[in-house]
Design an enzyme around this catalytic site. Structure first.
Site, PDB file in Angstrom:
ATOM      1  N   ASP A 113      41.131  48.126  39.111  1.00 43.44           N
ATOM      2  CA  ASP A 113      39.932  48.709  38.507  1.00 43.44           C
ATOM      3  C   ASP A 113      40.299  50.028  37.812  1.00 43.44           C
ATOM      4  OD1 ASP A 113      38.568  46.729  39.874  1.00 43.44           O
ATOM      5  OD2 ASP A 113      38.022  48.055  41.536  1.00 43.44           O
TER       6      ASP A 113
HETATM    7  N1  URA Z   1      40.282  45.596  45.053  1.00 43.69           N
HETATM    8  C1  URA Z   1      39.378  46.369  44.420  1.00 43.69           C
HETATM    9  O1  URA Z   1      38.244  46.469  44.839  1.00 43.69           O
HETATM   10  N2  URA Z   1      39.788  47.041  43.319  1.00 43.69           N
HETATM   11  C2  URA Z   1      41.051  46.979  42.823  1.00 43.69           C
HETATM   12  O2  URA Z   1      41.354  47.635  41.823  1.00 43.69           O
HETATM   13  C3  URA Z   1      41.957  46.179  43.496  1.00 43.69           C
HETATM   14  C4  URA Z   1      41.556  45.479  44.611  1.00 43.69           C
END
Ligand code: URA
Length: 244
Positions: A113
């Protein structure tokens, strides 16, 4: 023994983003391309694509970029996106400009993310990318999660159960391992890559992830020496570690 692939110099340099097929002869004419210490005049000559090529072929006195099939390990900073399409800062902006013109194009292996930091792999090797993200391989990924509220003590068993269901999904999550670091921090190891998986897992326990950082992927760990935004090109031995 498998045959070593070859490529014409003009095709190779344009695939690596140095210029178009018509730019490369001009670069040679200007004396910008050297092979084994001698200026290249004939850009139609074929070269074997061996690993020592970057020390033999130079452009503007700089060693040739890594050949196709490269894997980059990046310390992804918070605030940049793993996408070619979105506006704003992208992880690809942290790489040399020329690498944005490579074919095949570079893509992140899975996504983190925008608000997640840590170990991110980027490659131009499509089959390798698919081997790494394939759910059949169960490659482990570990995240350090910082939480808004203290852990309540039930999370280890819930995450390990193999029956945990995320909102809106019909298939339970595979068992995941949680190691408590402190009242507000834990290391979570998962083998899947569902959308916002780690944040949603903690949300399902009534908590909220305030910071998320990936520390390992398979047998690879994010080196302490790599600051946010920095990256390195992996050796074949390092690439094998992903599957270790
Ligand atoms: N899980 C999440 O919630 N975000 C990420 O970036 C990776 C795994």
């Amino acid at each position: 023994m498998s045959k070593i692939p070859t490529a014409r110099i003009d095709k190779l340099l344009s695939s690596l983003g140095y210029g178009s097929r018509s730019d490369v002869p001009l670069m040679a004419k200007m004396g910008r391309i050297f092979l084994d210490g001698k200026p290249v005049r004939d850009v139609s000559q074929r070269l074997q694509l061996t690993d020592d090529l970057s020390s033999r072929l130079s452009i503007d006195r700089q060693p040739l970029d890594p050949l196709m099939g490269m894997v980059i390990l990046m310390h992804k900073p918070v605030g940049v996106t793993c996408s070619h399409k979105e506006s704003g800062a992208l992880v690809y902006d942290l790489l040399p400009d020329r690498w944005g013109r490579r074919t095949p194009a570079l893509s992140s292996i899975g996504r983190l993310d925008k608000d997640t930091s840590g170990l991110l792999l980027i490659t131009d090797d499509g089959p390798l990318l698919h081997r790494i993200i394939s759910p059949k391989r169960h490659i482990k990924k570990t995240y350090l999660a910082t939480l808004d509220r203290p852990l309540n003590g039930t999370e280890i068993d819930i995450f390990a159960s193999g029956t945990m269901m995320l909102n809106g999904e019909t298939k339970p999550l595979a068992p995941a391992e949680l190691k408590i670091v402190s009242s507000h921090q834990a290391l979570l190891t998962i083998t899947e890559g569902r959308y916002h998986q780690v944040r949603r897992m903690f949300a399902a326990t009534g908590n909220h992830v305030t910071q998320l950082h990936r520390t390992t992927l398979g047998g690879l760990a994010l080196p302490d020496t790599l600051a946010p935004g920095e990256w390195t090109v992996l050796s074949p031995g390092d690439i094998n570690l992903i599957f270790a």
